[in-house]
Every structure is written in structure tokens, then in C-alpha cells.
Design a protein around this motif. Structure first.
Motif, PDB file in Angstrom:
ATOM      1  N   LEU A 262       0.679  -1.207   0.015  1.00 19.54           N
ATOM      2  CA  LEU A 262       0.122  -0.004   0.251  1.00 19.54           C
ATOM      3  C   LEU A 262       0.900   1.347  -0.089  1.00 19.54           C
ATOM      4  N   CYS A 263       1.859   1.423   0.812  1.00 16.21           N
ATOM      5  CA  CYS A 263       2.762   2.406   1.124  1.00 16.21           C
ATOM      6  C   CYS A 263       3.994   2.489   0.248  1.00 16.21           C
ATOM      7  N   THR A 264       3.912   2.677  -1.047  1.00 12.43           N
ATOM      8  CA  THR A 264       4.879   2.488  -2.122  1.00 12.43           C
ATOM      9  C   THR A 264       5.495   4.083  -2.304  1.00 12.43           C
ATOM     10  N   VAL A 265       6.748   4.139  -2.887  1.00 17.58           N
ATOM     11  CA  VAL A 265       7.256   5.342  -3.093  1.00 17.58           C
ATOM     12  C   VAL A 265       6.330   6.152  -3.989  1.00 17.58           C
ATOM     13  N   ASN A 266       5.953   5.639  -5.131  1.00 15.26           N
ATOM     14  CA  ASN A 266       5.159   6.317  -6.262  1.00 15.26           C
ATOM     15  C   ASN A 266       3.749   6.867  -5.574  1.00 15.26           C
ATOM     16  N   ARG A 267       3.150   5.980  -4.637  1.00 13.74           N
ATOM     17  CA  ARG A 267       1.968   6.278  -4.113  1.00 13.74           C
ATOM     18  C   ARG A 267       2.079   7.470  -2.988  1.00 13.74           C
ATOM     19  N   THR A 268       3.385   7.361  -2.405  1.00 10.28           N
ATOM     20  CA  THR A 268       3.824   8.668  -1.589  1.00 10.28           C
ATOM     21  C   THR A 268       3.891   9.878  -2.334  1.00 10.28           C
ATOM     22  N   TYR A 269       4.459   9.910  -3.513  1.00 11.43           N
ATOM     23  CA  TYR A 269       4.650  11.051  -4.187  1.00 11.43           C
ATOM     24  C   TYR A 269       3.432  11.448  -4.731  1.00 11.43           C
ATOM     25  N   ILE A 270       2.369  10.530  -5.149  1.00 10.00           N
ATOM     26  CA  ILE A 270       0.881  11.055  -5.503  1.00 10.00           C
ATOM     27  C   ILE A 270       0.240  11.502  -4.274  1.00 10.00           C
ATOM     28  N   LEU A 271       0.310  11.102  -3.149  1.00  8.53           N
ATOM     29  CA  LEU A 271      -0.375  11.756  -1.861  1.00  8.53           C
ATOM     30  C   LEU A 271       0.391  13.176  -1.539  1.00  8.53           C
ATOM     31  N   ILE A 272       1.592  13.257  -2.046  1.00  7.07           N
ATOM     32  CA  ILE A 272       2.106  14.583  -1.660  1.00  7.07           C
ATOM     33  C   ILE A 272       1.755  15.527  -2.915  1.00  7.07           C
ATOM     34  N   ALA A 273       1.234  15.120  -4.014  1.00  9.99           N
ATOM     35  CA  ALA A 273       0.552  16.077  -5.042  1.00  9.99           C
ATOM     36  C   ALA A 273      -0.656  16.420  -4.727  1.00  9.99           C
ATOM     37  N   ILE A 274      -1.449  15.303  -4.104  1.00 12.28           N
ATOM     38  CA  ILE A 274      -2.759  15.604  -3.702  1.00 12.28           C
ATOM     39  C   ILE A 274      -2.953  16.654  -2.658  1.00 12.28           C
ATOM     40  N   ILE A 275      -1.958  16.535  -1.501  1.00 10.56           N
ATOM     41  CA  ILE A 275      -1.572  17.755  -0.568  1.00 10.56           C
ATOM     42  C   ILE A 275      -1.596  18.868  -1.242  1.00 10.56           C
ATOM     43  N   TRP A 276      -0.758  19.214  -2.023  1.00 13.32           N
ATOM     44  CA  TRP A 276      -0.570  20.561  -2.666  1.00 13.32           C
ATOM     45  C   TRP A 276      -1.711  20.752  -3.151  1.00 13.32           C
ATOM     46  N   ALA A 277      -2.347  19.870  -4.046  1.00 15.29           N
ATOM     47  CA  ALA A 277      -3.649  20.106  -4.964  1.00 15.29           C
ATOM     48  C   ALA A 277      -4.661  20.948  -3.775  1.00 15.29           C
ATOM     49  N   LEU A 278      -4.787  20.008  -2.620  1.00 14.76           N
ATOM     50  CA  LEU A 278      -5.673  20.571  -1.635  1.00 14.76           C
ATOM     51  C   LEU A 278      -5.330  21.759  -0.887  1.00 14.76           C
ATOM     52  N   GLY A 279      -4.173  21.936  -0.875  1.00 12.01           N
ATOM     53  CA  GLY A 279      -3.531  23.396  -0.046  1.00 12.01           C
ATOM     54  C   GLY A 279      -3.943  24.558  -1.233  1.00 12.01           C
ATOM     55  N   ALA A 280      -3.657  24.126  -2.359  1.00 13.34           N
ATOM     56  CA  ALA A 280      -3.904  25.250  -3.574  1.00 13.34           C
ATOM     57  C   ALA A 280      -5.318  25.746  -3.592  1.00 13.34           C
ATOM     58  N   ALA A 281      -6.174  24.473  -3.488  1.00 11.37           N
ATOM     59  CA  ALA A 281      -7.743  24.646  -3.428  1.00 11.37           C
ATOM     60  C   ALA A 281      -8.215  25.479  -2.428  1.00 11.37           C
ATOM     61  N   ALA A 282      -7.499  25.953  -1.611  1.00 14.27           N
ATOM     62  CA  ALA A 282      -7.972  27.033  -0.515  1.00 14.27           C
ATOM     63  C   ALA A 282      -7.927  28.507  -1.158  1.00 14.27           C
ATOM     64  N   ILE A 283      -6.793  28.661  -1.790  1.00 13.25           N
ATOM     65  CA  ILE A 283      -6.432  29.870  -2.079  1.00 13.25           C
ATOM     66  C   ILE A 283      -6.648  30.183  -3.651  1.00 13.25           C
ATOM     67  N   LEU A 284      -6.557  29.268  -4.559  1.00 15.15           N
ATOM     68  CA  LEU A 284      -6.679  29.608  -6.106  1.00 15.15           C
ATOM     69  C   LEU A 284      -8.114  30.062  -6.426  1.00 15.15           C
ATOM     70  N   PRO A 285      -9.387  29.607  -5.840  1.00 18.95           N
ATOM     71  CA  PRO A 285     -10.733  30.209  -6.238  1.00 18.95           C
ATOM     72  C   PRO A 285     -10.673  31.526  -5.724  1.00 18.95           C
ATOM     73  N   ASP A 286     -10.240  32.008  -4.824  1.00 14.49           N
ATOM     74  CA  ASP A 286     -10.172  33.362  -4.410  1.00 14.49           C
ATOM     75  C   ASP A 286      -9.205  34.044  -5.237  1.00 14.49           C
TER      76      ASP A 286
END
Length: 956
Positions: free
Chosen positions: A135-159
Motif C-alpha cells: 500500500l505504501c509505495t514510493v510512487n503512491r507517496t509522491y502521489i499523496l504529496i501531489a494531492i496535498i499540494w492540490a488541496l492546499g492550493a484549492a483553498a486559495i486559487l478560487p479566491d
């Protein structure tokens, strides 16, 4: 999100019109930048450690951890940048502000999301270990990081998109105070921000609770211990709480506005540090240093791969020899640690004794305090603390330098140390009784608490304090032979009073004294409480005073639990035992001495008024147009001084900086001179003779510069004759520097281009003749002016007072022209020699295909130092530029130019020459570090026998 702690960062943009002083601005920005650099250095080391080791790069746990660290570094850098921008420009371009806030808000939201991801990874590792690798592979970890940045950006980009649609183009080219509220002004944006914050944090908290209890129940189900994983998730929760402080910052500011209206800026700055800066420091502490495999490599890279040899030598105790037993660690602290610890102790001792000394001075200056028993007992407590603190610092220093001292001298020191330690609780009891009489029996207070009786009470306190140690000393005199008192011993109570009955007596006396004092404090507290209730009066202040007595008594009692703490530290944290013992020493023996002025002196309004005045040396600002105290030691070109007089704090700070730099640089330069005179190989080498002459010249010049700076602040004007004497040395030594550099360049030219005749041409005698010529040429720049002054000015002029600077002293125009011509002549001559020797060495090396790189570099360094010397001549021009460009910051800029032009170049000589030369550096380092070396031998199971190696003069 609010990023500024001061900078006029009020929530509703109703900025205060009072701008902080330049010193406050510089200090706050310096603190922020230093913290930013320090934390980013630590975090950068963690990142470097991660990328250097493949075992970390292939582990999802470490990948998420390093992403958290990188995110913190970006957030911290943006926070510091916004803080700096707020002070310098206040408002910036809207487009640039949008870019900064987009990154700042995204990284702020990334932190809790990353913590949630780390908690899920730990949950899978513990509760589903068989599928963890799947479940916790290196590739999936980097995908999770990308999701984190997407969610973080989602708080400011609409504004930002809404802003682009609703605002005009002119708005994006305008300037604004860079904060989220003034940028996103619409109400629905603020509501959206609150909803997104609540949503994100609720999800993260749900994940943390779910994973924590899942791990807890899974461990119980199989009777396993998953303590470490649970603790990790708890630490995630602690860090999440720190992250959440961002959202409570505005309410906190509102509260502080009403509680501390006069200290709002300071409180807000502290808020900023605690909320935005310090949480960035948690990641390396909570994760990097807890993981053993990561910590091993992290420490190596943090210390630049410097390893300790771990030689078995004696331990220099950090606890001033106050430890209970003598089972010392075998690891000796490095010299840097020794110097740092002693510097900390001495600085604290001087600072606390200065404050306490001001309290004593305040007491003796005013009769109203000398006739009040309350203040007499308070000042006795302060004096007792000063004696105790001085003895403690002295014992600490002795422990590090000599380790063992003469028994008789040790008895003398311990007699005062133990007596003053016992006096503190007894004095607190006396103060409590005085307060009890004042509140519960006020009509008889003047009759019972007289000045004479107060002094009798103080005598009784000293008698009781002495009774704790004098019997032991008498027993020692009777039981020990005379040879014992002439021997050396580690100065502590246990090795001196070795008999068991003495140790038992010490424990009994401690218990008796403390029980007696606690009884008095409890009795007086409740008596005051009941007396106040009986008459419906408010005796809150008196009760608080007795409670504070209790708090200080608890601090005093820490002395008795010190040995027990040492034992606990030794077995709990054996590798950090010296550091913990030193920390306990500071907390137990030093910091309680700081309590008396804080608890009593500053709480009393009548005392505080005078105390503040004397603490600031009674310097008051009349507010009238007064003379300017120049920061430039009188080196400014004209006398058109500012009418604004600097505050006392500024005066003290600037002079302290100058004196500390002067002492530090002269200490280094003095070590160079000592190294030169201790070794004949240097005294017979013309190169080193010229170098040491340059160093001595710098020391004289630096001392005169610092003295003139001090005179400028204290007296402003001094006697003309004394001024002539000082300026004669100041100007001569200033001229000597470039001439000496020219002489050193010629010596290097002969050594490289004519090596066969070097020994014949560059003899020791000729070198000293050259130095005499240098001084003659240097004096030729000032002596003619002095002779003209003697002829043209009347005798009254030499008895008058003047601002000590060249221009007001030598006022004739032809003298000023002569000064300029002599400067140009000297510098042109020196530059010609430097350029000539440099190219001669270059061409000579090329002609024989040799490498004369070191000699060429030396001459280039001569050129660099000459440029620094030439700054003296552009100082007045710089002053003029500063005056018209930055009129409001002119004094600060002139002080900075003074440091750069007159002080720091004196630091170049040891750096450029002394530390570059290997043979000189070897001895220089030895003398700079006081040449203390110890050879230790172990004999069976007896304690270490340490013998100081006989070498050079130990007085260094």
C-alpha cells in the motif's frame, strides 16, 4: 492569514501612527532573520541527510517527513520575507503580494494535511503490516504529496480567480499592505476561508483520533507494545495544535489590545514568533531527532562531518562542583563548550549583579527606604543574593580552570556559600512576619518593626546561617592534620566534610530550617487572609507577597534536590549528562538570584520609580534641542549635528557594541603578539616582524577610536591639549597601516623575485629601521599641523574644551588642503608599490613556470586591506550622502559606517595573515585557547588522577 507581528499589523488596518524606533526595527528583523536562518539550516541538514542516503529515499515515512520539512522551510522563508517587507516598504505591488500569499497559504494548509498522511502511514504499518509494503509505495507517496499540494492550493486559487474577474487591471498595479484580509475583501471570501479551515482541520483531527485509537486497540488485541507509533501520532496532534494557533491569532491580538494597550507591538511580535516561526522548528525535533537511524547521519552532517575522538580525559564539571558525588564522566568537554558555559555564567552573574547593585544604590540614595524595615530586609536579601551568586560563579570558574584548589581557601568559599544559601529562606521568613504585623497589627507596626530591631534580626539571620557550617569547620580543624589544609581538593561540601555524622547533621539542619520557614509562611498567609475577611478588607497585595515568598522558597529548596536530580539525569540521559547538569546548575544556583528584584523591587511603585531612573544612570531627555552625541567618534566631516539626542538605551547599546568589539579584537590581536614574542622563529623573521607591527598598530588605533567614541558620548567636549595628544596617535596609526602594507608587499616581492638576496636585504635590523621610517612618515602627517597650531593659537585655546575631531581642531583652510594632499600622496605611493610587486611576482612566476600563487594572494589581500583603510577618507562623503538620503536614520547609519570603517578593518590583520600561516596558526590557536591540556591516567578503580602538562606560561 496574518503574517506580521508588529509592523502595524492591526487586524482592521487601523494602523498606529507611532512608528517603532530604528533600533526596534533592526532588532526585531535581526531576531526573525537569525531564527529563519538557524531553523532553515537545521531543516536543510535534514533534507541533505535524506538525499544522501538511499535507505531514506525509498521509505515512504521519511519521504513524507522530508516533504513536511521542505514545506516548513518554504513557509518560514515566506513569513520572514513578508515580515521584512512590512518593515521596509510596508506596501507592495498587488500582483507580487498575490504570488507570496498563494505560496504562504498553501504551505500553511499543507502542514496539517501532511500530518494526516503520516498518521495514516503509521496506522497501516502497525495495523496492517503485511500489506504495508504494497500500500505504501514510493510512487503512491509522491502521489499523496501531489494531492496535498492540490488541496492546499484549492483553498486559495478560487479566491485568486474571483479576484481576477472582479477587480480592475489598475488594482493589480497598485500597492497594498500584503495580508489576506485587505487583499480578499469580499465577505463571502472571508466566510469561505473560515469554512475551508474548519473542514480541513476537522478531517485531520478525525484521522488522528481514528489512527491513534486503532493503533491502541490493535496493540491491546495482540498484547503488543505500539507505544512509539502512538507517541508519534500524539506528537502529530501536538504539532497540529501549534498549526491551529494561526487561526486564533486575530482573537489573541484583540485580547492583548485591551490587556496591554501600551505594549501591543511587543506582544504582537512575540505572537508572531510563537505562532509562525517556532512551529517550523518542531519537525526536526519531533521526528528527525527521535529516529535513531536518521539521527546518526543528521548529527554527522549538521556538524559538517566533524567527529569527536572521545579521548578518555577528565570531566570538567558543569555544576560548579555542586554535584553530590564525585563519579565524574570520563568525557572532557571541548574548549568551545567550556568557554561558552563560563561565558553564560559570567554574563548572567554580571547582568543580575548589575540589576541587584542598582537596587542597593536606590536604597542607599533615599532616606525613605533606609528608614523602612520592609525595604531594609529586602535589600539585605538582594545583598545576600549578590554574595551567593558571586561565590557560585567563582566556584564554577575554579572547577573548569583548576579543578582542585587549596583546602583552606575552599573552606573560606564554602563558609560564605552555605551561609548565604541558608540566609535566603530565613530572610523570607522575616519579611513574611513584617508583612503579617503590618496587616494584622498595624497600630503596633511602628513600635515592633523599628530600624534597630530589623538590623538585630539580620544579625540573627547571619548567626543562624553560620550555625549550619561553623560547627563542621571546627570539627574539621580538630580531626584533620595540618597537611590536609595545605592539600588540594575539589571544592564541594561532600569531599570536604567526609564524616557520616556531618552529612546527617547537614540534612537535619536543612529540614529544620525549611520546616520552620514553611510554618511561618503558611501561618502568616492564613492570618492575613482571615484578618482581611474579618474586616471585609482587601489584603490581596500582602497575601500575594507572601505567596511570592513561598515561590522563592521553593526555588531555594531546589538546591537540596540538586544531587537527586543529578542522579536521575545520570541514569536517564547518560549521553547528555553534562549538558543537563549545567542546565540544572543555571536553574538552581543562578536564576533564583534574579527573582528578588523582579518579585519585590519592580512590584513596588515607589521603589520602581527610582530604580528605573538609576538603572538608566539617571539620564533624562529634556526634550529641548540639544547637541547630538555622535556615533562616529567624532569622525564626521562637519559639525552640523542633529538636534535629536539618542535615548540612554541607544547610547549604552552602541558603546557596549564598540567596547565588546574592541575587547574581542584586541584579545585576538594580543594573542598574536604574545605568540610572536614567545617563539624565536617568528622574532627573527622580517615578515612576521612587519605583520606584528601591523597588529600592534591596529591595536593602538582601535583603542584610540573606541576611547574617542566613549568620550563623545560621555563628555562630548574635552580639553584641547588632551585632544591633540589623542589625535596625534589616531592620525599617525591611520597613516601607518598603508605604509606597513607597502613594506610587507616589498618583502614578499624580494622573497619571490630575488630569493638569493632575501636574507641579505631583509634583515631584522633593517626591518626595525623600516618600522621607524613608517612611524616617521605617519607622524609627518600630523606633527606640522600641531606645530602650526602651537604658533598661531593663544594659550587659552589649549585650555578650552572642544569636540575632538580633526576639522574643528585644525580649522585653517591650508591645513585641510595639506591633509588631502598628504592622503593622496601616501595612498598613491602605496598603490603603486602593491601593483608593481603584484605584477613582478606574476611575471617572475610565469618566467620560470613556477607557482607563486600564495605570494600573489597575499599581496591581493594587502590591496583588500588597503581598500578598507581608504574607507576612512570616504567616511565624511558617506556621512553627507546618508544625511540627505536618509535624514531620519542618519545617526544609525553613521554609527554603522563607524563600525565598518574604524572597527572591523582592525579585525582583518589576524584573519588575513595570522590564520593563513600554518606555522603561526598552530601556536596562535594554542595560546588563544589558553593552552590548557590535561593528561589523565586511570589507576584501578580509584578516581582519575589528572596531571597538568608542563609547557608554556600557564598564566595565559
Amino acid at each position: 492569514m496574518n503574517f506580521s507581528a508588529d509592523i502595524g499589523t492591526q487586524k482592521n488596518m487601523s494602523y498606529s501612527t507611532a512608528r517603532p524606533t530604528f533600533e526596534a526595527v533592526v532588532t526585531r528583523n535581526a531576531i526573525v532573520l537569525m531564527l529563519c536562518i538557524s531553523i532553515n539550516y537545521i531543516n536543510g541538514t535534514l533534507v541533505h541527510t535524506f538525499f544522501r542516503r538511499e535507505i531514506f529515499r525509498e521509505n515512504p515515512r521519511y519521504i513524507l517527513f522530508i516533504h513536511l520539512v521542505l514545506n516548513d522551510m518554504i513557509q518560514l522563508t515566506i513569513a520572514a520575507l513578508l515580515h521584512l517587507i512590512a518593515y521596509i516598504w510596508f506596501k507592495i505591488n498587488v500582483s507580487f503580494c498575490c504570488f507570496l500569499l498563494m505560496i504562504a497559504i498553501s504551505t500553511t494548509l499543507n502542514t496539517p494535511l501532511n500530518l494526516a498522511g503520516m498518521a495514516i502511514e503509521r496506522y497501516i504499518a502497525i495495523c496492517n503490516p503485511l500489506r504495508h509494503a504494497q500500500l505504501c509505495t514510493v510512487n503512491r507517496t509522491y502521489i499523496l504529496i501531489a494531492i496535498i499540494w492540490a488541496l492546499g492550493a484549492a483553498a486559495i486559487l478560487p479566491d485568486l480567480f474571483v479576484l481576477l474577474v472582479t477587480e480592475s487591471n489598475e488594482f493589480f498595479h497598485s500597492v497594498i499592505y500584503c495580508n489576506q484580509d485587505p487583499l480578499f475583501r469580499q465577505d463571502f471570501m472571508k466566510k469561505k476561508k473560515n469554512i475551508s479551515n474548519i473542514t480541513y482541520l476537522s478531517c485531520v483531527w478525525l484521522i488522528l483520533f481514528f489512527t491513534y485509537f486503532k493503533i491502541l486497540f490493535a496493540a491491546k488485541a495482540v498484547n503488543a507494545d505500539a507505544k512509539k507509533a502512538r507517541n508519534t501520532i500524539l506528537l502529530h496532534g501536538a504539532q497540529l495544535i501549534m498549526c491551529m494557533l494561526t487561526y486564533v491569532d486575530p482573537p489573541l491580538e484583540t485580547v492583548f489590545v485591551y490587556i496591554f494597550p501600551s505594549h501591543l507591538r511587543e506582544v504582537r511580535f512575540a505572537n508572531y514568533l510563537i505562532i509562525y516561526i517556532l512551529p517550523r522548528f518542531l519537525s526536526p525535533i519531533l521526528y528527525g531527532l527521535r529516529d535513531q537511524s536518521f539521527r546518526k547521519y543528521f548529527k554527522m552532517y549538521l556538524l559538517c562531518n566533524v567527529k569527536d575522538s572521545g579521548a578518555q580525559t577528565r570531566n570538567f564539571s558543569a555544576d560548579i562542583g555542586m554535584q553530590k558525588n564525585m563519579s565524574y564522566s570520563t568525557a572532557r568537554p571541548t574548549f568551545e563548550v567550556v568557554v561558552t558555559r563560563n561565558a553564560i555564567v559570567l554574563m548572567l552573574c554580571i547582568s543580575i549583579n548589575y540589576i541587584n547593585g542598582t537596587l542597593v544604590h536606590t536604597f542607599f540614595r533615599h532616606e525613605m527606604f533606609r528608614e523602612n524595615p520592609r525595604y531594609i530586609l529586602f535589600i539585605h536579601l538582594v545583598l545576600n543574593d549578590m554574595i551567593q551568586l558571586t561565590i557560585a560563579a567563582l566556584l564554577n570558574l575554579i572547577t573548569y580552570i583548576w579543578f582542585k584548589i587549596n583546602v583552606s581557601f575552599c573552606c573560606f568559599l564554602l563558609m560564605f556559600a552555605i551561609s548565604t544559601t541558608q540566609n535566603t529562606p530565613l530572610n523570607l521568613a522575616g519579611m513574611a512576619i513584617e508583612r503579617y504585623i503590618a496587616v494584622c497589627n498595624p497600630l503596633r507596626h511602628a513600635q515592633l518593626c523599628t530600624v534597630n530591631r530589623t538590623y538585630i534580626l539580620i544579625a540573627i539571620i547571619w548567626a543562624l546561617g553560620a550555625a549550619a557550617i561553623l560547627p563542621d569547620l571546627f570539627v574539621l580543624l580538630v580531626t584533620e592534620p595540618n597537611e590536609f589544609f595545605h592539600s588540594a581538593i575539589f571544592c564541594h561540601r561532600d569531599p570536604l566534610f567526609r564524616q557520616d555524622f556531618m552529612k546527617k547533621k547537614s540534612i537535619i539542619s536543612h529540614i529544620t530550617y525549611l520546616s520552620f520557614v514553611w510554618f511561618i509562611l503558611v501561618f502568616t498567609y492564613f492570618k492575613i487572609l482571615f484578618a482581611a475577611k474579618a474586616v471585609n478588607a482587601d489584603a490581596k497585595k500582602a497575601r500575594n507577597t507572601i505567596l511570592l515568598h513561598g515561590a522563592q522558597l521553593i526555588m531555594s529548596m531546589l538546591t537540596y534536590v540538586g544531587p537527586s536530580l543529578d542522579t536521575v539525569f545520570k541514569y536517564t540521559f547518560p549521553s547528555h549528562f553534562p549538558q543537563l547538569r549545567f542546565a540544572s546548575y543555571l536553574i538552581i544556583h543562578i536564576l533564583p538570584r534574579f527573582l528578588s528584584p523582579i518579585l519585590y523591587g519592580l512590584r513596588d511603585q515607589s521603589f520602581r520609580k527610582y530604580f528605573k531612573m538609576y538603572l538608566l544612570c539617571n539620564v533624562k531627555d529634556s526634550g529641548a534641542q540639544t547637541r547630538n552625541f555622535s556615533a562616529d567618534i567624532g569622525m564626521q566631516k562637519n559639525m552640523s549635528y542633529s538636534t535629536a539626542r539618542p535615548t540612554f538605551e541607544v547610547v549604552v547599546t552602541r558603546n557596549a557594541i564598540v567596547l565588546m568589539l574592541c575587547i574581542s579584537i584586541n584579545y585576538i590581536n594580543g594573542t598574536l603578539v604574545h605568540t610572536f614574542f614567545r617563539h624565536e622563529i617568528f622574532r627573527e623573521n622580517p615578515r612576521y616582524i612587519l605583520f606584528i607591527h601591523l597588529v600592534l598598530n591596529d591595536m593602538i588605533q582601535l583603542t584610540i577610536a573606541a576611547l574617542l567614541n566613549l568620550i563623545t558620548y560621555i563628555w562630548f567636549k574635552i580639553n584641547v591639549s588632551f585632544c591633540c595628544f589623542l589625535l596625534m596617535f589616531a592620525i599617525s596609526t591611520t597613516q601607518n597601516t598603508p605604509l606597513n602594507l607597502a613594506g610587507m608587499a616589498i618583502e614578499r616581492y624580494i622573497a619571490v623575485c630575488n630569493p638569493l638576496r632575501h636574507a641579505q636585504l631583509c634583515t631584522v635590523n633593517r626591518t626595525y629601521i623600516l618600522i621607524a621610517i613608517i612611524w616617521a612618515l605617519g607622524a609627518a602627517a600630523i606633527l606640522p599641523d600641531l606645530f602650526v597650531l602651537l604658533v598661531t593659537e593663544p594659550n587659552e585655546f589649549f585650555h578650552s574644551a572642544i569636540f575632538c575631531h580633526r576639522d574643528p581642531l585644525f580649522r585653517q583652510d591650508f591645513m585641510k588642503k595639506k591633509s588631502i594632499i598628504s592622503h593622496i600622496t601616501y595612498l598613491s605611493f602605496v598603490w603603486f608599490i602593491l601593483v608593481f610587486t603584484y605584477f613582478k611576482i606574476l611575471f617572475a612566476a610565469k618566467a620560470v613556470n613556477a607557482d607563486a600563487k600564495k605570494a600573489r594572494n597575499t599581496i591581493l589581500l594587502h590591496g583588500a586591506q588597503l581598500i578598507m583603510s581608504m574607507l576612512t577618507y570616504v567616511g565624511p562623503s558617506l556621512d553627507t550622502v546618508f544625511k540627505y538620503t536618509f535624514p531620519s536614520h542618519f545617526p544609525q547609519l553613521r554609527f554603522a559606517s563607524y563600525l565598518i570603517i574604524h572597527i572591523l578593518p582592525r579585525f582583518l590583520s589576524p584573519i588575513l595573515y595570522g590564520l593563513r600561516d600554518q606555522s603561526f596558526r598552530k601556536y596562535f590557536k594554542m595560546y588563544l585557547l589558553c593552552n590548557v591540556k590535561v593528561t589523565c591516567h586511570r589507576k584501578h578503580v580509584t578516581p582519575f588522577k589528572c596531571i597538568t602538562s608542563p609547557r608554556v606560561n600557564p598564566s595565559l
